[in-house]
Design an enzyme around this catalytic site. Structure first.
Site, mmCIF file in Angstrom:
data_model
loop_
_atom_site.group_PDB
_atom_site.id
_atom_site.type_symbol
_atom_site.label_atom_id
_atom_site.label_comp_id
_atom_site.label_asym_id
_atom_site.label_seq_id
_atom_site.Cartn_x
_atom_site.Cartn_y
_atom_site.Cartn_z
ATOM 1 N N ASP A 1 -7.865 0.738 -26.553
ATOM 2 C CA ASP A 1 -8.573 0.816 -25.287
ATOM 3 C C ASP A 1 -8.726 2.203 -24.714
ATOM 4 O OD1 ASP A 1 -9.063 -1.781 -24.964
ATOM 5 O OD2 ASP A 1 -7.182 -2.186 -23.949
ATOM 6 N N ARG B 1 -2.177 -9.151 -21.113
ATOM 7 C CA ARG B 1 -2.960 -8.802 -22.297
ATOM 8 C C ARG B 1 -2.238 -7.845 -23.235
ATOM 9 N NH1 ARG B 1 -5.296 -4.200 -22.183
ATOM 10 N NH2 ARG B 1 -7.084 -4.654 -23.498
ATOM 11 N N GLU C 1 1.031 -6.373 8.405
ATOM 12 C CA GLU C 1 1.239 -4.923 8.392
ATOM 13 C C GLU C 1 2.337 -4.480 7.437
ATOM 14 O OE1 GLU C 1 -0.614 -2.274 9.882
ATOM 15 O OE2 GLU C 1 -1.908 -4.019 9.783
ATOM 16 N N PRO D 1 0.817 -1.225 0.000
ATOM 17 C CA PRO D 1 0.000 0.000 0.000
ATOM 18 C C PRO D 1 0.848 1.271 0.000
ATOM 19 C CG PRO D 1 -0.286 -1.233 2.061
ATOM 20 C CD PRO D 1 0.606 -2.041 1.188
HETATM 21 C C1 9D3 Z 1 -2.661 0.774 9.068
HETATM 22 C C2 9D3 Z 1 -1.784 0.901 7.903
HETATM 23 N N1 9D3 Z 1 -2.177 0.040 6.775
HETATM 24 C C3 9D3 Z 1 -1.582 0.631 5.546
HETATM 25 C C4 9D3 Z 1 -2.612 1.301 4.720
HETATM 26 C C5 9D3 Z 1 -1.652 -1.297 7.022
HETATM 27 C C6 9D3 Z 1 -1.812 -2.263 5.914
HETATM 28 C C7 9D3 Z 1 -3.038 -2.488 5.327
HETATM 29 C C8 9D3 Z 1 -3.169 -3.435 4.310
HETATM 30 C C9 9D3 Z 1 -0.721 -2.981 5.495
HETATM 31 C C10 9D3 Z 1 -0.858 -3.935 4.498
HETATM 32 C C11 9D3 Z 1 -2.072 -4.146 3.932
HETATM 33 C C12 9D3 Z 1 -2.198 -5.182 2.866
HETATM 34 N N2 9D3 Z 1 -2.215 -4.591 1.523
HETATM 35 C C13 9D3 Z 1 -1.342 -4.908 0.606
HETATM 36 O O1 9D3 Z 1 -0.487 -5.718 0.849
HETATM 37 C C14 9D3 Z 1 -1.395 -4.243 -0.685
HETATM 38 C C15 9D3 Z 1 -2.257 -3.220 -1.187
HETATM 39 C C16 9D3 Z 1 -3.346 -2.496 -0.601
HETATM 40 O O2 9D3 Z 1 -3.761 -2.687 0.554
HETATM 41 N N3 9D3 Z 1 -3.965 -1.556 -1.376
HETATM 42 C C17 9D3 Z 1 -3.599 -1.279 -2.644
HETATM 43 N N4 9D3 Z 1 -2.592 -1.909 -3.228
HETATM 44 C C18 9D3 Z 1 -1.939 -2.864 -2.498
HETATM 45 S S1 9D3 Z 1 -0.654 -3.764 -3.059
HETATM 46 C C19 9D3 Z 1 -0.484 -4.601 -1.665
#
Ligand code: 9D3
Length: 258
Positions: A167, A152, A114, A87
């Protein structure tokens, strides 16, 4: 394209790879997907892939050793671009899909919990990618989205060779509405311009409807587009030109309208 995917849930990938275009791309060996279970590289007594964060706090952090051991094990001859799905990464888009389709091997590391120990990321990861501003349970579905959108784009994967370039997002407008048979459904007719058989009329109608839907749903996309004088005439006739001019000024792009 060779995809290696590092995950603690390899089974999550099985059904998306067994249908449709991805299935065909695998069968035709346009892509290979090797799934690696990170737990197989956790050599401690309990095969632990995660542990509590130093400094305290919620949740668990993925340990660096199993990820590193897995990467080392799969290195081989072909160097791969190592991507951590996270994230905290840069947001994925079509431009990035095109860029990544240029590599011959992508190694996708799926985070869980996390996050991942920062020392692994610094040492072994080339880039971090997020798929958007919403919270997932882990990187697996995000990795699958990269595999889908990149596959793709590869030569020979889509039946009709032009369809990848044609696209939405390639030319910057959203797609016009589409209709098929029957001509009347639930009391609604197909727009008569599409039944005329006049190719110029059809193209003009579709262009205007593309702009209309883009203006309604994704006005920020129009900021980057310039229209030629024929297009401006069509938009003016449809009563859209005023709104587009106003929008262009808001986004302070140079206005080449009429
Ligand atoms: C409280 C902080 N959070 C960060 C926003 C903790 C957290 C939430 C979700 C840490 C890891 C995750 C799991 N998400 C992913 O591994 C992830 C992800 C996502 O949550 N949103 C968009 N793209 C991606 S790519 C990997």
């Amino acid at each position: 394209m060779l995809f290696d995917i590092l995950t603690i849930f390899p089974e999550l990938f099985s059904s998306p790879l067994q249908e449709g275009i991805l299935r065909r791309a695998l069968a035709a060996e346009k892509i290979t997907v090797n799934l690696h279970n990170i737990r197989d590289y956790a050599f401690d007594r309990h095969h632990m892939t995660d542990d509590r964060p130093f400094g305290g706090g919620e949740g668990m952090v993925m340990k660096p050793e199993p990820l590193t051991a897995c990467l080392e094990d799969i290195q081989g001859d072909e160097p791969g671009r190592v991507i951590l799905l996270s994230p905290r990464g840069k947001t994925f888009n079509q431009q990035q899909a095109v860029r990544l389709a240029g590599y011959s091997r992508l190694i996708l590391v799926c985070g869980r919990y996390e996050g991942v120990d920062e020392r692994f990321t610094r040492q072994s990861v080339d880039e971090e990618i997020s798929i958007g501003d919403y919270i997932l349970t882990g990187g697996e579905l995000a990795a699958m989205i990269l595999v889908d959108s990149i596959t793709r784009l590869l030569p020979g994967v889509l039946g009709c060779s032009g369809s990848a370039e044609n696209d939405t997002f390639s030319h910057g407008l959203l797609k016009h509405p589409q209709y098929t048979r029957p001509r009347e459904f639930a009391g609604k007719q197909v727009p008569e311009e599409l039944l005329s058989g006049n190719h110029a009329d059809i193209a003009g109608y579709r262009f205007v409807e593309s702009v209309r839907v883009t203006l309604e749903r994704r006005p920020e996309l129009l900021g980057r587009i310039t229209f030629n004088s024929d297009e401006c005439r069509l938009l003016d006739k449809a009563g859209l030109l005023g709104r587009i001019k106003k929008l262009k000024n808001e986004y302070s792009c140079d206005c080449k309208l009429l």
